[in-house]
Design a protein around this motif. Structure first.
Motif, PDB file in Angstrom:
ATOM      1  N   LEU A  52     -53.146 -25.429 -13.660  1.00  0.00           N
ATOM      2  CA  LEU A  52     -55.051 -25.318 -13.665  1.00  0.00           C
ATOM      3  C   LEU A  52     -55.303 -24.027 -14.123  1.00  0.00           C
ATOM      4  O   LEU A  52     -54.692 -22.941 -14.074  1.00  0.00           O
ATOM      5  CB  LEU A  52     -55.284 -25.841 -12.141  1.00  0.00           C
ATOM      6  CG  LEU A  52     -54.984 -27.143 -11.769  1.00  0.00           C
ATOM      7  CD1 LEU A  52     -55.496 -27.215 -10.466  1.00  0.00           C
ATOM      8  CD2 LEU A  52     -55.539 -28.138 -12.525  1.00  0.00           C
ATOM      9  N   PRO A  53     -56.489 -24.017 -14.911  1.00  0.00           N
ATOM     10  CA  PRO A  53     -57.360 -22.833 -15.173  1.00  0.00           C
ATOM     11  C   PRO A  53     -57.496 -21.888 -14.240  1.00  0.00           C
ATOM     12  O   PRO A  53     -57.930 -22.348 -12.964  1.00  0.00           O
ATOM     13  CB  PRO A  53     -58.562 -23.285 -15.853  1.00  0.00           C
ATOM     14  CG  PRO A  53     -58.237 -24.837 -15.863  1.00  0.00           C
ATOM     15  CD  PRO A  53     -57.386 -25.089 -14.978  1.00  0.00           C
ATOM     16  N   THR A  54     -57.128 -20.399 -14.074  1.00  0.00           N
ATOM     17  CA  THR A  54     -57.116 -19.801 -13.193  1.00  0.00           C
ATOM     18  C   THR A  54     -57.499 -18.440 -13.471  1.00  0.00           C
ATOM     19  O   THR A  54     -57.306 -17.921 -14.702  1.00  0.00           O
ATOM     20  CB  THR A  54     -55.747 -19.532 -12.412  1.00  0.00           C
ATOM     21  OG1 THR A  54     -55.311 -20.903 -12.071  1.00  0.00           O
ATOM     22  CG2 THR A  54     -55.616 -18.791 -11.338  1.00  0.00           C
ATOM     23  N   VAL A  55     -58.053 -17.483 -12.584  1.00  0.00           N
ATOM     24  CA  VAL A  55     -58.316 -16.039 -12.914  1.00  0.00           C
ATOM     25  C   VAL A  55     -57.774 -15.257 -11.474  1.00  0.00           C
ATOM     26  O   VAL A  55     -57.540 -16.140 -10.582  1.00  0.00           O
ATOM     27  CB  VAL A  55     -59.839 -15.671 -13.093  1.00  0.00           C
ATOM     28  CG1 VAL A  55     -60.265 -16.159 -14.463  1.00  0.00           C
ATOM     29  CG2 VAL A  55     -60.597 -16.062 -11.834  1.00  0.00           C
ATOM     30  N   THR A  56     -57.154 -14.263 -11.884  1.00  0.00           N
ATOM     31  CA  THR A  56     -56.616 -13.416 -10.543  1.00  0.00           C
ATOM     32  C   THR A  56     -57.249 -12.027 -10.571  1.00  0.00           C
ATOM     33  O   THR A  56     -57.193 -11.372 -11.729  1.00  0.00           O
ATOM     34  CB  THR A  56     -55.248 -13.286 -10.923  1.00  0.00           C
ATOM     35  OG1 THR A  56     -54.364 -14.542 -11.148  1.00  0.00           O
ATOM     36  CG2 THR A  56     -54.384 -12.515  -9.793  1.00  0.00           C
ATOM     37  N   ALA A  57     -57.544 -11.764  -9.527  1.00  0.00           N
ATOM     38  CA  ALA A  57     -58.050 -10.373  -9.029  1.00  0.00           C
ATOM     39  C   ALA A  57     -56.668  -9.651  -8.656  1.00  0.00           C
ATOM     40  O   ALA A  57     -56.033  -9.989  -7.930  1.00  0.00           O
ATOM     41  CB  ALA A  57     -59.339 -10.583  -7.880  1.00  0.00           C
ATOM     42  N   SER A  58     -56.518  -8.622  -9.221  1.00  0.00           N
ATOM     43  CA  SER A  58     -55.263  -7.651  -8.926  1.00  0.00           C
ATOM     44  C   SER A  58     -55.407  -6.260  -8.956  1.00  0.00           C
ATOM     45  O   SER A  58     -56.349  -5.755  -9.461  1.00  0.00           O
ATOM     46  CB  SER A  58     -54.496  -8.270 -10.292  1.00  0.00           C
ATOM     47  OG  SER A  58     -54.746  -7.962 -11.447  1.00  0.00           O
ATOM     48  N   ILE A  59     -54.460  -5.669  -8.363  1.00  0.00           N
ATOM     49  CA  ILE A  59     -54.409  -4.329  -8.367  1.00  0.00           C
ATOM     50  C   ILE A  59     -53.075  -3.774  -8.111  1.00  0.00           C
ATOM     51  O   ILE A  59     -52.389  -4.185  -7.763  1.00  0.00           O
ATOM     52  CB  ILE A  59     -55.141  -3.910  -7.051  1.00  0.00           C
ATOM     53  CG1 ILE A  59     -55.254  -2.285  -6.900  1.00  0.00           C
ATOM     54  CG2 ILE A  59     -54.492  -4.387  -5.823  1.00  0.00           C
ATOM     55  CD1 ILE A  59     -56.165  -1.893  -5.809  1.00  0.00           C
ATOM     56  N   PRO A  60     -52.840  -2.662  -9.000  1.00  0.00           N
ATOM     57  CA  PRO A  60     -51.609  -2.035  -9.122  1.00  0.00           C
ATOM     58  C   PRO A  60     -51.447  -1.459  -7.818  1.00  0.00           C
ATOM     59  O   PRO A  60     -52.273  -0.628  -7.216  1.00  0.00           O
ATOM     60  CB  PRO A  60     -51.616  -1.172 -10.474  1.00  0.00           C
ATOM     61  CG  PRO A  60     -52.982  -0.883 -10.795  1.00  0.00           C
ATOM     62  CD  PRO A  60     -53.764  -2.056 -10.020  1.00  0.00           C
ATOM     63  N   VAL A  61     -50.232  -1.349  -7.407  1.00  0.00           N
ATOM     64  CA  VAL A  61     -49.721  -0.571  -6.186  1.00  0.00           C
ATOM     65  C   VAL A  61     -48.728   0.589  -6.512  1.00  0.00           C
ATOM     66  O   VAL A  61     -47.700   0.215  -7.118  1.00  0.00           O
ATOM     67  CB  VAL A  61     -49.304  -1.390  -5.090  1.00  0.00           C
ATOM     68  CG1 VAL A  61     -48.845  -0.722  -3.814  1.00  0.00           C
ATOM     69  CG2 VAL A  61     -50.238  -2.552  -4.586  1.00  0.00           C
ATOM     70  N   TYR A  62     -49.240   1.853  -6.033  1.00  0.00           N
ATOM     71  CA  TYR A  62     -48.205   3.039  -6.460  1.00  0.00           C
ATOM     72  C   TYR A  62     -47.825   3.542  -5.202  1.00  0.00           C
ATOM     73  O   TYR A  62     -47.992   3.512  -4.137  1.00  0.00           O
ATOM     74  CB  TYR A  62     -48.992   4.071  -7.185  1.00  0.00           C
ATOM     75  CG  TYR A  62     -49.420   3.413  -8.571  1.00  0.00           C
ATOM     76  CD1 TYR A  62     -48.756   3.747  -9.767  1.00  0.00           C
ATOM     77  CD2 TYR A  62     -50.849   3.114  -8.779  1.00  0.00           C
ATOM     78  CE1 TYR A  62     -49.294   3.078 -10.943  1.00  0.00           C
ATOM     79  CE2 TYR A  62     -51.547   2.461  -9.864  1.00  0.00           C
ATOM     80  CZ  TYR A  62     -50.483   2.561 -11.194  1.00  0.00           C
ATOM     81  OH  TYR A  62     -50.942   2.150 -12.248  1.00  0.00           O
ATOM     82  N   GLU A  63     -46.773   4.215  -5.409  1.00  0.00           N
ATOM     83  CA  GLU A  63     -46.084   4.941  -4.370  1.00  0.00           C
ATOM     84  C   GLU A  63     -46.931   5.916  -3.687  1.00  0.00           C
ATOM     85  O   GLU A  63     -48.181   6.122  -4.457  1.00  0.00           O
ATOM     86  CB  GLU A  63     -44.509   5.872  -4.494  1.00  0.00           C
ATOM     87  CG  GLU A  63     -44.848   7.041  -5.606  1.00  0.00           C
ATOM     88  CD  GLU A  63     -43.783   7.658  -6.071  1.00  0.00           C
ATOM     89  OE1 GLU A  63     -42.453   7.284  -5.471  1.00  0.00           O
ATOM     90  OE2 GLU A  63     -43.748   8.411  -6.615  1.00  0.00           O
ATOM     91  N   LYS A  64     -46.779   6.464  -2.379  1.00  0.00           N
ATOM     92  CA  LYS A  64     -47.493   7.602  -1.856  1.00  0.00           C
ATOM     93  C   LYS A  64     -48.316   8.647  -2.639  1.00  0.00           C
ATOM     94  O   LYS A  64     -49.401   8.737  -2.413  1.00  0.00           O
ATOM     95  CB  LYS A  64     -46.952   8.357  -0.886  1.00  0.00           C
ATOM     96  CG  LYS A  64     -47.720   8.956   0.113  1.00  0.00           C
ATOM     97  CD  LYS A  64     -46.803   9.577   1.442  1.00  0.00           C
ATOM     98  CE  LYS A  64     -47.810  10.464   2.309  1.00  0.00           C
ATOM     99  NZ  LYS A  64     -47.116  10.975   3.460  1.00  0.00           N
TER     100      LYS A  64
END
Length: 105
Positions: A52-64
């Motif tokens: 199905l058509p979708t959009v995603t809110a995303s965020i990169p996760v980095y080390e400390k």
């Protein structure tokens, strides 16, 4: 990837299905988060499992210390049936286009 049915408390109860191997690094939402380097929205794409058509809110996760990428967290928003029907019924000329736009706050 395995899907399971859960109870009202979120406890896994029964197996539903297994889908083909899944590498999130190949998905549009993952790539756009890496390219942006900050929280962002993906372009509209077809979801891996529902199609199905979708959009995603995303965020990169980095080390400390913020140097090494650990991964990307994302939350999907499937476009509603009503929105899909509305877009499907739009009368657009041969050279026209329809856009879904979310303005900045």
């Amino acid at each position: 990837m395995h899907f399971h049915g859960i109870d009202v408390r979120g406890n896994r109860r029964f197996f539903l299905e297994e889908v083909a191997p899944y590498d999130p690094r190949l998905r549009p939402w993952y790539k756009v988060a890496i390219a942006a380097g900050q929280p962002t929205w993906s372009p509209v794409y077809l979801d891996f499992t529902t199609k199905l058509p979708t959009v995603t809110a995303s965020i990169p996760v980095y080390e400390k210390w913020g140097y090494r990428l650990l991964g990307v967290c994302g939350a999907d928003v499937l476009l509603s049936e009503e929105l899909r029907q509305f877009l499907n019924n739009l009368q657009i000329g041969e050279s026209g286009q329809a856009f879904i736009f979310h303005g900045a706050d």
